[in-house]
Design a protein around this motif. Structure first.
Motif, short mmCIF file in Angstrom:
data_model
loop_
_atom_site.label_atom_id
_atom_site.label_comp_id
_atom_site.label_asym_id
_atom_site.label_seq_id
_atom_site.Cartn_x
_atom_site.Cartn_y
_atom_site.Cartn_z
N LEU A 38 21.84 -22.05 32.58
CA LEU A 38 21.41 -22.37 34.16
C LEU A 38 20.15 -21.58 34.68
O LEU A 38 19.31 -21.70 35.12
N VAL A 39 20.63 -20.09 34.10
CA VAL A 39 19.79 -19.12 34.80
C VAL A 39 18.36 -19.28 34.18
O VAL A 39 17.24 -19.37 34.86
N PHE A 40 18.36 -19.39 33.00
CA PHE A 40 16.87 -19.76 32.30
C PHE A 40 16.39 -21.03 32.60
O PHE A 40 14.93 -20.83 33.03
N ASP A 41 16.78 -22.09 33.19
CA ASP A 41 16.33 -23.33 33.50
C ASP A 41 15.74 -22.93 34.89
O ASP A 41 14.70 -23.45 35.20
N ARG A 42 16.55 -22.13 35.41
CA ARG A 42 15.88 -21.93 36.98
C ARG A 42 14.94 -21.11 37.10
O ARG A 42 13.86 -21.35 37.75
N LEU A 43 14.53 -19.96 35.94
CA LEU A 43 13.74 -19.23 35.86
C LEU A 43 12.31 -19.71 35.60
O LEU A 43 11.27 -19.66 35.92
N GLN A 60 10.05 -8.80 34.50
CA GLN A 60 8.85 -8.75 33.60
C GLN A 60 7.70 -9.86 34.36
O GLN A 60 6.71 -9.82 34.42
N GLY A 61 8.29 -11.21 34.46
CA GLY A 61 7.62 -12.34 34.84
C GLY A 61 7.21 -12.33 36.42
O GLY A 61 6.65 -12.94 37.09
N ASP A 62 7.72 -11.15 37.18
CA ASP A 62 7.74 -11.07 38.53
C ASP A 62 8.16 -12.16 39.32
O ASP A 62 7.60 -12.69 40.43
N LEU A 63 9.17 -12.84 38.79
CA LEU A 63 9.92 -14.05 39.37
C LEU A 63 10.76 -13.83 40.65
O LEU A 63 10.91 -14.43 41.48
N THR A 64 11.18 -12.51 40.28
CA THR A 64 12.01 -11.90 41.83
C THR A 64 11.87 -10.30 41.33
O THR A 64 11.45 -9.90 40.51
N ALA A 85 6.89 -23.96 34.45
CA ALA A 85 5.95 -22.99 34.91
C ALA A 85 6.60 -21.46 34.59
O ALA A 85 7.63 -21.23 34.96
N ILE A 86 5.81 -20.80 33.68
CA ILE A 86 6.26 -19.57 33.24
C ILE A 86 5.55 -18.58 33.98
O ILE A 86 4.05 -18.52 33.52
N ALA A 87 6.00 -17.71 34.92
CA ALA A 87 5.10 -16.73 35.29
C ALA A 87 5.00 -15.50 34.24
O ALA A 87 5.85 -15.35 33.40
N LEU A 88 3.77 -14.91 34.17
CA LEU A 88 3.42 -13.88 33.23
C LEU A 88 3.64 -12.39 33.81
O LEU A 88 3.94 -12.30 35.07
N PRO A 89 4.11 -11.51 33.05
CA PRO A 89 4.16 -10.12 33.65
C PRO A 89 2.85 -9.51 33.97
O PRO A 89 2.02 -10.04 33.89
N TYR A 90 2.92 -8.44 34.35
CA TYR A 90 1.69 -7.86 35.05
C TYR A 90 1.12 -7.33 33.88
O TYR A 90 1.17 -6.55 33.15
#
Length: 355
Positions: A198-203, A306-310, A17-22
């Motif tokens: 691991l950060v990449f997989d988490r995001l 960018q992806g507004d994941l946090t 699941a990849i969040a998109l930027p604004y």
């Protein structure tokens, strides 16, 4: 015909699941009234307000950081800030500050432990090497408690050096103090993640553990990118976007792929170096090249924003008291040793370069 998208739009695929930027398509109609949460978490232009706390251990050589004049920044910036010249009109540089609770205040030596523990908490850490640690909730976690429900991850704790949550690291202070910048509560530090893989997989790896493991296995087997699994969803979305949003989405997905490829290349490089096998478990996922490691973690922070994941990130570049050398910039001596320069010009120059 461009369409209006929800702010929380994801590209989805197997375990991904990849969040998109604004995007422009996410801009709400002018008639829409902001919610109470949005008033707190967004700026006047409707874009998310983001906070990153980046921490440099062992103090700083302030003459290289501090502007000569008070007020609007002129054309001449301090040496360390020169790369920020194109953005100087967007900067506030604060000087003349002191963090009293990082001082001894009767607790004796232990400046490094106190420095990191007090930096975002503003609290005097209890001097103990035992389990009864106590500092305070850190600023990043207070912010996350107010706006964290707007994003997939309320906050993200990154780092470069692994830390310890127990033991004595600085004059009777627990290692937890000098290793952790983020504190969920006065007795609970947030451990940082130092492995960029691991950060990449988490995001970007999705939330279902079984699907994540299957997707990772398939990508490794077929040497595919995480983006290959959301390609169909991305192609469908492109048809609904205007030209500007299509370009912005493509730039964002390209940056995701580039970082993923860099991580994969680093793994391959490490796997090929088998001339010497030390008698300890081989680390995986963390670059041997410190400069590449720092760059990757910074890039992942930017992608998360960018992806507004946090909207809240902490990133210390080392544990306080760290004596790591920086030979790739010509400093073979330990960072901590150089920081105790005693006004020696040669050591001051080395601290300047590290800073």
């Amino acid at each position: 015909m461009p369409t209006t998208l929800p702010r929380r739009t994801f590209l989805k695929g197997l375990g991904t699941a990849i969040a998109l930027p604004y995007l422009e398509a996410m801009t709400p109609p002018l008639s829409a009234a902001p919610t109470e949460t949005a008033k707190v978490s967004t700026a006047a232009n409707g874009l998310p307000i983001r906070t990153a706390f980046v921490y440099v251990p062992n103090g700083a050589h302030m003459p290289d950081w501090t502007p000569d004049e008070v007020g609007k920044l002129g054309t001449k910036l301090p040496w360390i800030l020169e790369p920020l010249a194109p953005f100087k009109d967007d900067l506030n540089i604060l000087s003349g500050l002191a963090l009293d609770k990082a001082r001894a205040n009767g607790d004796g030596p232990g400046d490094h432990a106190r420095a990191m523990a007090a930096f975002l908490t503003g609290r005097q850490p209890r001097k103990t090497a035992g389990a009864d640690i106590r500092a305070g909730q850190s600023a990043d976690q207070w912010i996350a408690s107010q706006i964290g429900d707007n994003t997939l991850f309320p906050s993200l704790e990154l780092g470069i050096e692994r830390g310890q949550q127990a033991g004595s690291c600085d004059s009777g202070y627990s290692c937890a103090y000098s290793s952790n910048l983020s504190w969920r509560s006065e007795s609970t530090p947030n451990a940082k993640e130092v492995d960029p893989a691991l950060v990449f997989d988490r995001l970007f790896g999705g939330q279902n553990a079984k699907e994540v493991a299957e997707a990772r296995a398939r990508r490794d087997m077929f040497n595919k990118s995480i983006l290959d699994f959301v390609r169909e969803d991305a192609n469908q979305l492109r048809k609904r976007l205007g030209a500007t949003d299509q370009r912005k989405m493509e730039e964002y997905l390209t940056s995701v792929r580039e970082i993923e490829h860099r991580i994969q290349r680093l793994k391959q490089q490490q796997a090929s170096k088998k001339s010497f096998t030390p008698n300890l478990p081989k680390p995986t996922g963390i670059p041997r090249d410190l400069a590449e490691h720092i760059q990757l973690m910074c890039d992942l922070m930017v992608l998360a924003f960018q992806g507004d994941l946090t909207r809240v990130v902490t990133l210390p570049f080392g544990n306080d008291g760290s004596n790591r050398p920086y030979p790739f910039i010509g400093v073979s001596e330990g960072h901590h040793d150089c920081s105790h320069h005693g006004r020696d010009p040669k050591k001051q120059e080395k601290i300047r370069i590290i800073n």
